[in-house]
Design an enzyme around this catalytic site. Structure first.
Site, PDB file in Angstrom:
ATOM      1  N   LYS A  16       0.840  -1.200   0.000  1.00  0.00           N
ATOM      2  CA  LYS A  16       0.000   0.000   0.000  1.00  0.00           C
ATOM      3  C   LYS A  16       0.878   1.254   0.000  1.00  0.00           C
ATOM      4  O   LYS A  16       2.006   1.209   0.481  1.00  0.00           O
ATOM      5  CB  LYS A  16      -0.861   0.027   1.277  1.00  0.00           C
ATOM      6  CG  LYS A  16      -1.968  -0.982   1.336  1.00  0.00           C
ATOM      7  CD  LYS A  16      -2.724  -0.856   2.658  1.00  0.00           C
ATOM      8  CE  LYS A  16      -3.843  -1.880   2.763  1.00  0.00           C
ATOM      9  NZ  LYS A  16      -4.924  -1.680   1.794  1.00  0.00           N
TER      10      LYS A  16
ATOM     11  N   ARG B  34     -10.366 -11.481   2.041  1.00  0.00           N
ATOM     12  CA  ARG B  34     -11.239 -12.513   1.475  1.00  0.00           C
ATOM     13  C   ARG B  34     -10.565 -13.878   1.507  1.00  0.00           C
ATOM     14  O   ARG B  34     -11.237 -14.903   1.601  1.00  0.00           O
ATOM     15  CB  ARG B  34     -11.650 -12.105   0.049  1.00  0.00           C
ATOM     16  CG  ARG B  34     -10.522 -12.048  -0.929  1.00  0.00           C
ATOM     17  CD  ARG B  34     -10.858 -11.238  -2.170  1.00  0.00           C
ATOM     18  NE  ARG B  34     -10.870  -9.791  -1.904  1.00  0.00           N
ATOM     19  CZ  ARG B  34     -11.145  -8.861  -2.817  1.00  0.00           C
ATOM     20  NH1 ARG B  34     -11.450  -9.204  -4.055  1.00  0.00           N
ATOM     21  NH2 ARG B  34     -11.128  -7.590  -2.488  1.00  0.00           N
TER      22      ARG B  34
HETATM   23  N1  BES Z   1      -8.121  -3.794   4.600  1.00  0.00           N
HETATM   24  C1  BES Z   1      -8.284  -3.380   3.256  1.00  0.00           C
HETATM   25  C2  BES Z   1      -9.591  -2.646   3.020  1.00  0.00           C
HETATM   26  C3  BES Z   1      -9.727  -1.281   3.656  1.00  0.00           C
HETATM   27  C4  BES Z   1      -9.459  -0.155   2.921  1.00  0.00           C
HETATM   28  C5  BES Z   1     -10.195  -1.135   4.930  1.00  0.00           C
HETATM   29  C6  BES Z   1      -9.610   1.091   3.480  1.00  0.00           C
HETATM   30  C7  BES Z   1     -10.341   0.110   5.501  1.00  0.00           C
HETATM   31  C8  BES Z   1     -10.075   1.225   4.775  1.00  0.00           C
HETATM   32  C9  BES Z   1      -8.274  -4.597   2.336  1.00  0.00           C
HETATM   33  O1  BES Z   1      -7.481  -5.651   2.744  1.00  0.00           O
HETATM   34  C10 BES Z   1      -7.741  -4.142   1.028  1.00  0.00           C
HETATM   35  O2  BES Z   1      -6.592  -3.778   0.971  1.00  0.00           O
HETATM   36  N2  BES Z   1      -8.575  -4.167  -0.012  1.00  0.00           N
HETATM   37  C11 BES Z   1      -8.168  -3.748  -1.298  1.00  0.00           C
HETATM   38  C12 BES Z   1      -8.676  -4.764  -2.288  1.00  0.00           C
HETATM   39  C13 BES Z   1      -8.133  -4.573  -3.673  1.00  0.00           C
HETATM   40  C14 BES Z   1      -6.658  -4.887  -3.708  1.00  0.00           C
HETATM   41  C15 BES Z   1      -8.883  -5.466  -4.622  1.00  0.00           C
HETATM   42  C16 BES Z   1      -8.784  -2.394  -1.560  1.00  0.00           C
HETATM   43  O3  BES Z   1      -9.916  -2.139  -1.134  1.00  0.00           O
HETATM   44  O4  BES Z   1      -8.102  -1.553  -2.157  1.00  0.00           O
HETATM   45 MN    MN Z   2      -5.485  -5.470   2.080  1.00  0.00          MN
END
Ligand code: BES
Ligand code: MN
Ligand code: ZN
Length: 497
Positions: free
Chosen positions: A274, A348
């Protein structure tokens, strides 16, 4: 926290708190207004106080026959007077009373719903106001102790007060369990890696009489949970699975409610790392898991009538020499294979194995809770969780319970066509489905692991953490879904939900 009936003049407290709704005028609180020598009426007449939501007005009670000297009126607005609003009014009043170091406060239950429901919501709200998230500060004075509360039953009759007494005790437990989940979510990633999360979360539940177990990496491997193991592989901290079993004596064999929570103690994104901006927020990526653990505690304390199983897979999502890479194929405990397109879509993955295990242990109805997708924040913002699942009757039941608990949720569809977005060329599934409908494709992935059971998925990525303070909720963890999950164990449902 106690409950009292009787005339307001007999309430012995340092501050008497009374909600007043727009358009009510002082007629609704005539005795109190008279006791202030008409101060409240004048404040309304001059529009100094307009009873807008969460607006506060203070007055001195001059009438010496009253036992309380100060009153705080809290505005309730004009939109609705149900439990959801009353819970928030109680929270806002609780925060205001705490800020003013009030030692003994009384909150008068007013609103339009059943008296016991209102009293419970008030007890929840007042308790939620006790959460403190600054425990690591060493040079700020610690906050004043929360006031000792009297919940004043709306009806003067003793019977109503006695009835409300149980409602207040219930609300107190649900508020406290929500606060425990908030404390866990608030802990930084270094303090709460998977093993420590599992230790603390299972301790909270077992204290209340829930049977708990923590599966280590060997047991996880033996169960074949390749998705969870894959996610945990990049971290020096090994993954764990928490198992909670609540089996009240005499409960029927079915239904068995299965609660599954995402327990990523820190989400760097892994190799698909990230950006640095806001990454610190990813310490709360275990909020769903905390909600399940604390709901299990509440379920046992409240002596719910049905069997409940809780599963919390927990891992730390880190990059590293052993981490999984984009393109890797993992085999789940259910046997389905997954091509990992993006290691940041880790929630997931661990939930896939978690849902399978809940079915394995005999759950007949499933609910999972997860900070799963940024996309749900785009769709519904910070005020509403996304809800998904099948059949519609089960999703609607969970949604209704959530709304009553103050955890607002709104449904998004799971049409078959979305499945095309997560088909892989070399495995059964891909773990991402592109930018379009990101929260839905994440839910479609989970659906593959829920079998034929009634299943609902709550995406709490937007609701688990407040970025801005509200009068009724400070910045920080919200404790979302604890009350929803706990209340579900008191519902009566059939095979379809
Ligand atoms: N934990 C994150 C989702 C999240 C994002 C929670 C912002 C709280 C605030 C999750 O694991 C994630 O990183 N999801 C990705 C999925 C994508 C790579 C398909 C996302 O939402 O960007
Ligand atoms: Mn994630
Ligand atoms: Zn995550």
């Amino acid at each position: 926290m106690t409950c009292a009936g009787g005339p307001w003049s007999a309430i012995d407290a340092d501050l008497l708190i009374v909600p007043l709704f727009q358009g009510e005028g002082t007629a609704a609180i005539a005795d109190l207004d008279a006791a202030t020598g008409g101060d409240l009426g004048r404040a309304l007449a001059t529009k100094e106080f307009q009873a807008k939501p969460y607006e506060l007005s203070f007055a001195t009670i001059a009438d010496k026959t009253w036992r309380t000297r100060r009153v705080m009126i809290i505005g309730g607005g004009s939109a609705e007077r149900g439990t959801d609003l009353v819970r928030k009014l109680a929270s806002a009043a609780g925060l205001a009373a705490r800020q003013r170091s009030v030692a003994r406060a009384a909150f008068v239950v007013r609103g339009s719903a059943a008296a016991a429901d209102l009293a419970q919501a008030v007890a929840e709200g007042l308790t939620l106001a006790e959460f403190y998230g600054g425990t690591y500060k060493t040079d700020d004075p610690p906050p004043a102790a929360s006031p000792v509360w009297t919940v004043v039953a709306s009806d003067a009759a003793d019977g109503a007060a006695v009835q409300a007494q149980l409602a207040v005790a219930r609300g107190r437990i649900l508020g406290e369990c929500s606060n425990l989940a908030r404390e866990l979510s608030n802990e930084p990633g270094n303090v709460l890696p998977p093993r420590e999360f599992a230790r603390r979360a299972t301790a909270l539940a077992s204290e209340a009489g829930v049977k708990t177990e923590i599966l280590d990496e060997t047991q996880i491997e033996a169960l074949g949970m390749g998705l969870l193991l894959g996610v945990g592989r990049g971290s020096a901290e090994p993954p764990r699975v928490m198992v909670f079993r609540y089996d009240p004596p005499g409960a029927p064999a079915t239904p068995v409610l299965g609660l599954v929570g995402k327990g990523i103690t820190f989400d760097t994104g892994g190799i698909s790392i990230k950006p640095a901006e806001k990454m610190e927020q990813m310490k709360d990526d275990m909020a769903g898991g905390a909600a399940v653990a604390c709901a299990m505690r509440a379920i046992a304390l409240l002596k719910a009538p049905m069997r409940v199983i809780g599963i919390v897979p927990t891992a730390e999502n880190m990059p590293g020499g052993k981490a999984i890479r984009p393109g890797d194929v993992l085999t789940s405990a259910s046997g389905k294979t997954v091509e990992v397109i993006n290691t940041d879509a880790e929630g997931r993955l661990i939930l896939g194995d978690g849902l399978w295990y809940a079915r394995q242990l005999g759950a007949t109805h499933l609910v999972d809770v997860a900070t799963l997708t940024g996309a749900v924040v785009v769709a519904l913002g910070k005020v509403t969780s996304g809800i998904f699942g099948a059949p519609d009757s089960w999703v609607e039941r969970v949604r209704a319970v959530a709304n009553r608990a103050g955890d607002r949720a709104w449904p998004l569809p799971l049409f078959d066509e979305y499945k095309d977005q997560i088909r892989s060329d070399i495995a059964d599934l891909m773990n991402t489905g592109g930018r379009a409908a990101g929260s839905i494709t994440a839910a479609m992935f989970l659906k593959e692991f829920a079998g034929d059971l009634p299943w609902a998925h709550l995406d709490i990525a937007g609701t688990a953490w407040a970025d801005e303070a509200k009068p009724f909720l400070p910045k920080g963890p919200s404790g979302v879904a604890v009350r929803t999950l706990a209340n579900l164990a008191f519902e009566r449902f059939d095979a379809q939900g």
